[in-house]
Design an enzyme around this catalytic site. Structure first.
Site, mmCIF file in Angstrom:
data_model
loop_
_atom_site.group_PDB
_atom_site.id
_atom_site.type_symbol
_atom_site.label_atom_id
_atom_site.label_comp_id
_atom_site.label_asym_id
_atom_site.label_seq_id
_atom_site.Cartn_x
_atom_site.Cartn_y
_atom_site.Cartn_z
ATOM 1 N N ASN A 1 0.924 -1.205 0.125
ATOM 2 C CA ASN A 1 -0.165 0.102 0.036
ATOM 3 C C ASN A 1 0.809 1.259 0.062
ATOM 4 O O ASN A 1 1.412 1.553 1.004
ATOM 5 C CB ASN A 1 -0.845 -0.099 1.275
ATOM 6 C CG ASN A 1 -1.784 1.204 1.584
ATOM 7 O OD1 ASN A 1 -2.063 2.174 0.628
ATOM 8 N ND2 ASN A 1 -2.131 1.001 2.519
ATOM 9 N N GLY B 1 2.682 1.941 10.857
ATOM 10 C CA GLY B 1 3.678 2.879 10.980
ATOM 11 C C GLY B 1 4.504 3.555 12.206
ATOM 12 O O GLY B 1 4.979 4.185 12.045
ATOM 13 N N HIS C 1 -9.490 1.035 5.152
ATOM 14 C CA HIS C 1 -8.033 1.084 5.960
ATOM 15 C C HIS C 1 -8.147 1.935 6.836
ATOM 16 O O HIS C 1 -8.932 2.774 7.027
ATOM 17 C CB HIS C 1 -7.163 1.755 4.819
ATOM 18 C CG HIS C 1 -5.462 1.576 5.526
ATOM 19 N ND1 HIS C 1 -5.363 2.679 6.207
ATOM 20 C CD2 HIS C 1 -4.713 0.896 5.212
ATOM 21 C CE1 HIS C 1 -4.127 2.301 6.671
ATOM 22 N NE2 HIS C 1 -3.463 1.210 5.815
ATOM 23 N N GLU D 1 -6.562 4.331 8.034
ATOM 24 C CA GLU D 1 -6.310 5.726 7.984
ATOM 25 C C GLU D 1 -7.651 6.436 7.380
ATOM 26 O O GLU D 1 -7.835 7.617 7.440
ATOM 27 C CB GLU D 1 -5.074 6.014 6.991
ATOM 28 C CG GLU D 1 -3.670 5.852 7.870
ATOM 29 C CD GLU D 1 -2.689 5.168 6.974
ATOM 30 O OE1 GLU D 1 -2.884 5.293 5.749
ATOM 31 O OE2 GLU D 1 -1.745 4.577 7.555
ATOM 32 N N SER E 1 3.706 -2.423 10.135
ATOM 33 C CA SER E 1 5.072 -2.349 10.375
ATOM 34 C C SER E 1 5.831 -3.740 10.003
ATOM 35 O O SER E 1 6.629 -4.161 10.869
ATOM 36 C CB SER E 1 5.427 -2.120 11.835
ATOM 37 O OG SER E 1 4.879 -0.624 12.408
ATOM 38 N N LYS F 1 0.185 4.342 -0.273
ATOM 39 C CA LYS F 1 -0.530 5.380 0.603
ATOM 40 C C LYS F 1 -0.474 6.437 -0.492
ATOM 41 O O LYS F 1 -0.443 6.433 -1.614
ATOM 42 C CB LYS F 1 0.178 5.643 1.851
ATOM 43 C CG LYS F 1 -0.101 4.240 2.810
ATOM 44 C CD LYS F 1 0.066 4.457 4.089
ATOM 45 C CE LYS F 1 -0.059 3.027 4.707
ATOM 46 N NZ LYS F 1 -0.179 3.324 6.264
ATOM 47 N N GLU G 1 -5.129 -5.505 10.535
ATOM 48 C CA GLU G 1 -4.161 -4.329 10.888
ATOM 49 C C GLU G 1 -4.199 -3.525 12.029
ATOM 50 O O GLU G 1 -5.211 -2.646 12.101
ATOM 51 C CB GLU G 1 -3.951 -3.406 9.627
ATOM 52 C CG GLU G 1 -3.795 -4.035 8.552
ATOM 53 C CD GLU G 1 -3.235 -2.990 7.353
ATOM 54 O OE1 GLU G 1 -2.268 -3.220 6.868
ATOM 55 O OE2 GLU G 1 -3.921 -1.843 7.066
#
Ligand code: PGA
Length: 250
Positions: A11, A172, A96, A98, A210, A13, A166
């Site tokens: 991904n 991250g 996702h 985010e 990560s 992003k 996730e």
């Protein structure tokens, strides 16, 4: 669509201007004319078509990072599932964290998007994951169950569906759950999927958060892990390829 293991998705992003995106796609294309597993990249919309063209002679799957729940219409700034297909995408990431946390996407919206994506023939990578607060409160499984039940339409089949677990706190941050925790969460997700999907034992479950070349082998050797969804480390062709190899991919 056949998804051989390991399944390794990158991904990108909101990263990748045309030159660097094409260089990254090109470096992967050299390695991936034929693949024993499944390798996919999810570039930003602006370069999706160019990237799909760049890897078209290879086995690399290209996808979008989101889509609108409607096919066409007066939705300024949005991109629909048929538009993704038209640009060369065969898959899409939905739900996702985010977008769920950053942009307030609800399970109901994710479900509508999922239906639109499947109607357009896209493979859906549905993301679920608990926050650190939910985990510390012992509510991880409850949260994942609610996300799955809320995002999957009743009676859905396993074809064209991948679930990515996730944990929000692992994205991250450089922190990951232990392999044992990943294994037990994937086992819990498997039993939930058997209840919400007809043929739910066939839905691949990826881990994301990560993932790096250093931890990829242990994570992908964990029982119940069919592959990984990689963010940061997927922006480096060598690191991304070594994650794929760490999962047994060639
Ligand atoms: P990360 O992102 O690998 O940079 O933690 C994973 C993801 O958000 O899909």
């Amino acid at each position: 669509m056949r998804l051989d293991r390991p399944i390794v998705f990158g991904n990108w992003k909101m990263n990748g201007l045309r030159a660097e995106g094409l260089a990254l796609a090109g470096a992967l294309a050299e390695r991936a004319v034929r693949l024993s597993g499944t390798l996919g990249i999810f570039p930003p919309f602006t370069i999706l078509h160019a990237v799909a063209q760049r890897v078209r002679e290879t086995a690399i799957l290209v996808g979008g990072q989101d889509c609108h729940e409607r096919a066409f219409g007066a939705f300024t700034g949005c991109v629909s599932a048929p538009m993704l297909v038209d640009a060369g995408a065969r898959a899409v990431i939905l739900g996702h964290s985010e977008r769920r946390h950053g942009l307030g996407e609800t399970d109901a919206l994710v479900r509508a998007k999922l239906q639109a994506a499947r109607a357009a023939g896209l493979l859906v990578v549905l993301c679920v994951g608990e926050t650190e607060e939910e985990r510390l409160a012992g509510k991880c499984e409850e949260r994942l169950r609610a996300q799955l039940e809320g995002s999957l339409p009743p009676g859905i089949g396993p074809e064209g569906l991948v679930v990515a677990y996730e944990p929000v706190w692992a994205i991250g941050t450089g922190r990951t759950p232990t392999a044992q925790d990943i294994g037990s969460t994937h086992a819990a997700l498997r039993s939930m999927l058997k209840r919400c999907v007809v043929g739910g034992e066939e839905v691949p479950i990826l881990y994301g958060g990560s993932v790096k070349p250093e931890n990829a082998a242990e994570i992908m050797a964990t029982e119940g892990v069919d592959g990984v969804l990689v963010g940061g480390a997927s922006l480096d062709a060598r690191a991304f390829w070594s994650i794929y190899q760490a999962g047994g991919g060639a």
